[in-house]
Design a protein around this motif. Structure first.
Motif, PDB file in Angstrom:
ATOM      1  N   PHE A 138       0.696  -1.165  -0.131  1.00  0.00           N
ATOM      2  CA  PHE A 138      -0.082  -0.050  -0.074  1.00  0.00           C
ATOM      3  C   PHE A 138       0.736   1.049   0.003  1.00  0.00           C
ATOM      4  N   LEU A 139       0.451   2.162  -0.964  1.00  0.00           N
ATOM      5  CA  LEU A 139       1.349   3.414  -1.019  1.00  0.00           C
ATOM      6  C   LEU A 139       0.443   4.603  -0.324  1.00  0.00           C
ATOM      7  N   HIS A 140       1.271   5.167   0.581  1.00  0.00           N
ATOM      8  CA  HIS A 140       0.629   6.062   1.464  1.00  0.00           C
ATOM      9  C   HIS A 140       1.326   7.372   1.039  1.00  0.00           C
ATOM     10  N   LEU A 141       0.314   8.320   0.787  1.00  0.00           N
ATOM     11  CA  LEU A 141       0.596   9.461   0.127  1.00  0.00           C
ATOM     12  C   LEU A 141       0.494  10.789   1.074  1.00  0.00           C
ATOM     13  N   ALA A 142       1.669  11.471   1.332  1.00  0.00           N
ATOM     14  CA  ALA A 142       1.620  12.524   2.478  1.00  0.00           C
ATOM     15  C   ALA A 142       0.643  13.581   1.918  1.00  0.00           C
ATOM     16  N   PRO A 143      -0.315  13.780   2.852  1.00  0.00           N
ATOM     17  CA  PRO A 143      -1.356  15.027   2.375  1.00  0.00           C
ATOM     18  C   PRO A 143      -0.879  16.301   1.935  1.00  0.00           C
ATOM     19  N   ASP A 144       0.066  16.539   3.023  1.00  0.00           N
ATOM     20  CA  ASP A 144       0.641  18.016   2.844  1.00  0.00           C
ATOM     21  C   ASP A 144       1.467  18.082   1.536  1.00  0.00           C
ATOM     22  N   ARG A 145       2.221  17.110   0.985  1.00  0.00           N
ATOM     23  CA  ARG A 145       3.043  17.102  -0.060  1.00  0.00           C
ATOM     24  C   ARG A 145       2.372  16.322  -1.249  1.00  0.00           C
ATOM     25  N   THR A 146       1.106  16.267  -1.367  1.00  0.00           N
ATOM     26  CA  THR A 146       0.603  15.463  -2.689  1.00  0.00           C
ATOM     27  C   THR A 146      -0.362  16.839  -3.317  1.00  0.00           C
ATOM     28  N   PHE A 147       0.022  16.882  -4.512  1.00  0.00           N
ATOM     29  CA  PHE A 147      -1.015  17.996  -5.126  1.00  0.00           C
ATOM     30  C   PHE A 147      -1.533  17.628  -6.383  1.00  0.00           C
ATOM     31  N   LEU A 148      -2.668  18.467  -6.545  1.00  0.00           N
ATOM     32  CA  LEU A 148      -3.511  18.285  -7.857  1.00  0.00           C
ATOM     33  C   LEU A 148      -2.866  19.271  -9.027  1.00  0.00           C
ATOM     34  N   PHE A 149      -2.979  18.598 -10.288  1.00  0.00           N
ATOM     35  CA  PHE A 149      -2.720  19.480 -11.530  1.00  0.00           C
ATOM     36  C   PHE A 149      -3.703  19.300 -12.263  1.00  0.00           C
TER      37      PHE A 149
END
Lengths: 319, 362, 364
Positions: free
Chosen positions: C335-346
């Motif tokens: 399972f890949l956990h994405l750090a919320p404050d370092r994940t962005f939408l483009f």
């Protein structure tokens, strides 16, 4: 950062050698040198050896043969040893011609090399004028040598030649190359400069074109003057082509024959009778094959030695 | 497929460029890693037949090819510069070795499309090299080398002239492509990251000698010599002087138990990678180096801290994340002895490491 | 030293049909160390040559503080430039090479000597001053070129065009930090052109990212790394670059490969977006407290200091950076956990939002 002087002795042992063959440590190197020799290469050189033998070596040997004999007729000849070499090297006429030819070559080099380089520097580096400049500069090189002689013979004539007439009647200078030895010398010299400076210019231009743009940009940034740019960027990079240009122009001018023969025929008096003109007079005019042979060999030797000296000095200076 | 170099020696202009190289390579990819002027290109030229060795033999599949000219050898070469025929289309560039080998037209056409697809330039076949980017040009050159099946494929730092990002991407592509190649693929590089990514059998070359042969991860973890350690370390290793004293190794006022038995008074070189230097005490048995902060380079993912030690020596610490420091301030750098390689002062041979045994194949 | 201001400066090599450098307004502030980062062909060198005056811009004006220099030739601009390959006066000694820019400007002899010796000491050339420059190895020749750029003190800026290309990797690190120390001591404005993100990030106070002739983002290295404003910046900065995978926003929730990964933050229309997360901020592990994205491990690159784990999320390849000691086997599901404050939408490659945790939804 720390200094990293790393020396590693010997080949690696131990560790996990996965694919290495065991290094042959300790065994003395008894293998003979197995540098591969391809004997067929000699066959490829053979045609050159044969053609050089027929075109250069055998004729040269004939000349050597002549130079040690006194030849009265094809069937009547005696061996005279180095007699001809002695007499040729002491002949005042030949000595005078030697000095004259050397002087001529020196003047040719002193004029054509700087002029050719200046022309090359002045030619456009890129743009639409490059080809036009190249064609115009190369024009004199495309004309056959005897035609060059004829052109100048007429051009410099005081009575009907455009150049000669202009000098006499517009500039008011008394100029006649058929009568005055200085005028004849100058005419032949200018003709050679006109004919051959383009060669130097083209060689130098090719050398200049090979200098990458950043060198010129760096010079601009460093605030270098046009002279400093030439002196420190262009000139050093021209050393190779200028060595070739100097050698070519020396050999060619030292052996100059056709043009002065057509223009002045060696005259007036002996003013423009260079070694080659004198040689042909002895060999073809008087049919003195012995002295002509000795003369030719000495001539050949001088060209070789001077060229060698030029080459060595110029390449040494580059290091 | 197998390639053997048996005692290959090359001397040029009075200098020995290759010292009696012995290597056995099998099919698939082998990485040749070494700094500039290590002899990588010379070795490749010998294998390719472009440079006859002064001694030794080159054997391909049991056949001595040392004296065979490059034209008759089954080799392909990719250079650092992107070398293509400028007047030919990409298609013709790739087809050229096949035409020379007189491939039937239909096979040739199929083969060209095949390798162009592998290299990801299938839609550029009509272009001229001048209309391509550097990466596409090098892909074309590699495709041309791949087109004709050869015994030996040589790639001499093929990515060195490319942009960093293109290099990163092609690195992955090449790894997949060559791992199971039926040819012997010899790939040279000066970049340890490339060698580590390929994870193929690796030869470390230095000053014209084979320094080590093996799995690159093993060499990274246990470098047999200082030269191998330096070749595989980017950023560069920190080197510190040490002296053995009564079972301990002293270094700039700090000391730790010597991992092996060595004579007292012996000088050694201690090497530690920048990412193993910390500024937080990680345990009680760590070495301490008081230092002045010279420079901090913050890249976001990490911070490179340049320190000056008491004797004027430099030490670089590669710290994770963004950390802010003020140049001129003092701090203490810590190194766990478990991460120190101890090398012989004279020959640079690894004497011992107390590094925790890392499971390399897990 | 001066602020260098570009006012609507742009350049076209084909009379305005295409722009090698799109018209831009930008100020290079005095005494800062800049990196101009971008792929080859992005217009970096064009921009550099416009600043140094080797190239005249098609449009726009250039100011050094209050002085307009658009029409001033290179020699009058007081700029130093170092090129990709060593450019030396080959027949001169190292000393004369370093002294050349000063001699051309008629500096007093004593000052020339003092400046040359200072630069040579900084760059470690003391032992080579008397040697002919072309006898040096290429790496050291480039150091001499560098020295020629640094020898004048009053220059408006020192422009460096990929100056470390010919230098050995190990020496690169040394020289770069040396250059940075020199910058700190002398206060030159430095503009360092490179395609290598490591070089740019370690060297610069401020990195300017250029792509297709336009500035995409500029900022401090950490800012560009941690919060890329454009997909290109995410990709180009960081090694390996940011993972960018297609996602979908529905009911304010971001879905990747049929898994909810977080709440969308920002004024966002539902529909397709790209989600971007750096390998450093994608943690691989079992199903933890945060909802993980199920992925299949495809391969592991052991890079020595760290590992790169290649995974497949649905059809999309992604990379996670892990400790060198971490163990993941190919073909296992993690399972890949994405750090919320370092994940962005483009959207359209431009950042439009970020994600927030799913309010416990999906967490065990």
């Amino acid at each position: 950062m720390t200094e990293q002087s790393v020396t590693v002795a010997g080949s690696p042992v131990g560790g996990e050698i996965v694919t290495a063959a065991a290094p042959q440590d300790g065994t003395p190197d008894t293998r003979a040198s197995v540098k591969p020799k391809n004997n067929r290469a000699w066959f490829l050189v053979l045609p050159v050896v044969v053609s050089v033998a027929f075109t250069a070596v055998i004729p040269l040997m004939t000349v050597v043969n002549f130079s040690v004999q006194d030849i009265f007729s094809p069937d009547d000849r005696i061996f005279v040893g180095l007699e001809w070499f002695r007499s040729v090297s002491r002949d005042p006429e030949i000595r005078a011609a030697f000095v004259r030819t050397l002087l001529f070559s020196a003047q040719v080099l002193l004029l054509e090399i700087p002029l050719g380089v200046a022309l090359a520097v002045a030619m456009p580096r890129r743009g639409i004028w490059v080809s036009a400049a190249l064609v115009i500069v190369a024009l004199p090189l495309l004309i056959p040598w005897n035609v060059v002689g004829t052109i100048w013979q007429i051009f410099a004539r005081a009575d009907i030649g455009l150049g000669g007439w202009t000098i006499n009647n517009v500039l008011g200078i008394d100029f006649n190359y058929t009568l005055d030895s200085t005028d004849a010398w100058i005419t032949v010299l200018i003709m050679d400069v006109w004919h051959w400076t383009p060669l130097v210019a083209l060689l130098a231009y090719a050398g200049l074109r090979s200098i990458p743009d950043p060198y010129f940009q760096a010079a601009q940034i460093d605030g270098a003057s046009a002279w400093a740019t030439f002196r420190h960027i262009q000139l050093p990079r021209l050393r190779g082509v200028l060595t070739i240009a100097i050698l070519l122009r020396f050999m060619d001018s030292f052996m100059i024959y056709t043009e002065p023969f057509v223009v002045t025929g060696g005259g007036p008096g002996n003013a423009t009778s260079f070694l080659s003109i004198l040689l042909s007079k002895i060999a073809v005019g008087q049919f003195d094959l012995g002295p002509a042979g000795a003369f030719s060999l000495l001539y050949f030797l001088v060209v070789q030695i001077v060229s060698y000296v030029f080459f060595t000095v110029l390449t040494r200076a580059g290091r | 497929m197998a390639l053997v170099l048996d005692g290959v020696r090359v001397r040029q202009r009075g200098e020995t460029w290759l010292h009696d190289i012995h290597l056995e390579l099998s099919s698939g990819m082998t990485t040749l890693v070494g700094p500039m002027a290590a002899g990588k290109t010379t070795l490749m030229r010998v294998v390719g037949g472009l440079l006859p060795p002064d001694a030794g033999r080159v054997v391909v599949n049991g056949k001595d090819v040392t004296a065979i000219s490059v034209r008759k050898r089954s080799v392909a070469f990719v250079y650092q510069q992107f070398i293509n025929y400028p007047s030919l289309s990409v298609y013709e560039n790739i087809a050229s070795p096949l035409r020379m080998a007189r491939f039937p037209k239909k096979d040739m056409d199929r083969r060209v499309h095949e390798v162009a697809e592998i290299m990801g330039i299938g839609d550029l076949l009509d272009r001229r090299p001048a209309e391509l980017s550097g990466g596409q040009q090098q892909r074309t050159a590699i495709a041309r080398a791949l087109a004709r099946p050869v015994d030996v494929l040589l790639l001499d730092e093929p990515l060195a002239n490319l942009d960093f990002k293109l290099r990163e991407q092609l690195r992955g592509d090449l790894k997949d492509m060559f791992r199971d190649s039926p040819s012997v693929v010899l790939y040279s590089t000066a970049d340890p990251a490339e060698a580590l990514t390929f994870a193929s059998p690796t030869v470390v070359l230095g000053e014209g000698r084979v320094l080590d042969v093996g799995e690159v991860a093993d060499m990274y973890a246990q470098p047999p010599t200082l030269a191998v350690a330096a070749t595989l370390s980017d950023p560069p290793l920190n080197l510190l002087p040490g002296v053995v004293r009564e079972g301990r190794i002293e270094c700039l006022g700090s000391s730790f138990p010597s991992p092996g038995a060595h004579a007292s008074g012996r000088n050694v070189v201690l090497a530690v990678r920048p990412h193993q230097v910390t500024i937080e005490r990680s345990g009680s048995d760590v070495l301490e180096f008081p230092a002045e902060i010279r420079l901090a380079e913050v890249t976001g993912s990490e911070t490179f801290l340049h320190l000056m030690l008491a004797d004027g020596r430099h030490l670089v610490a590669q710290l994770a994340g963004t950390q802010l420091f003020t140049p001129g301030e003092r701090t203490v750098a810590y190194v766990d002895p478990a991460h120190i390689f101890v090398f012989d002062d004279a020959g640079g041979r690894l004497l011992a490491t107390s590094a925790a045994e890392v499971d390399l194949h897990g | 030293m001066a602020d260098i201001r570009l006012e609507g400066v742009g350049h076209s090599y084909d009379g305005g049909r295409t722009w090698a450098l799109q018209p831009m307004t930008w100020t290079w502030r005095s005494s800062r160390a800049y990196a101009l980062l971008g792929p080859s062909g992005c217009g970096k060198t064009t921009l550099l040559n416009i600043i140094s005056g080797l190239l005249s811009p098609t449009v726009g004006r250039i100011w050094f503080d209050d002085r307009e220099v658009t029409a001033v030739p290179t020699a009058g601009r007081n700029i130093a430039q170092v090129f990709q390959f060593p450019v030396l006066y080959e027949e001169m000694s190292v000393y004369d090479n370093l002294a050349f820019p000063l001699r051309n400007r008629k500096y007093p002899k004593a000052e020339i000597d003092q400046r040359v010796r200072r630069v040579s000491q900084l760059l470690g050339l003391d032992d080579h001053l008397r040697r002919r420059s072309r006898r040096l190895d290429p790496g050291r020749q480039q150091i001499v070129s560098l020295g020629r750029g640094l020898v004048r003190s009053e220059v408006a800026a020192v422009l460096l065009d990929e100056p470390l290309t010919v230098v050995d990797p190990a020496l690169k690190w040394t020289l770069r930090s040396k250059l940075k120390e020199i910058h700190r001591d002398t206060g030159h404005t430095l503009i360092y052109v490179t395609h290598d993100q490591t070089e740019a990030l370690t060297f610069a106070d401020e990195v300017v990212v250029l792509n297709e002739g336009a500035i995409v983002q500029a900022g401090e290295p950490a800012e560009l790394f941690l919060s890329p404003a454009h997909e290109f910046v995410g990709h180009f900065i960081g090694s390996p670059g940011m993972n960018v995978v297609p996602a979908e926003i529905a009911d304010g929730v971001v879905r990747v490969a049929e898994t909810d990964v977080g709440r969308a933050v920002g004024e966002l229309e539902p529909g397709p977006v790209h989600i971007g997360v750096r390998p450093e901020f994608a943690r691989l592990g079992g199903e933890g407290t945060s909802p993980g994205l199920p992925v299949r491990v495809t391969s592991v690159d052991r890079m020595g200091a760290y590992n790169l784990v290649h995974v497949q999320a649905g059809d999309h390849p992604m990379i996670a950076k892990t400790e060198a000691e971490a163990r993941f086997a190919p073909d296992t599901v993690e399972f890949l956990h994405l750090a919320p404050d370092r994940t962005f939408l483009f959207r359209d490659s431009v950042r439009c939002g970020s994600i927030a945790p799913l309010d416990g939804k999906g967490a065990p």
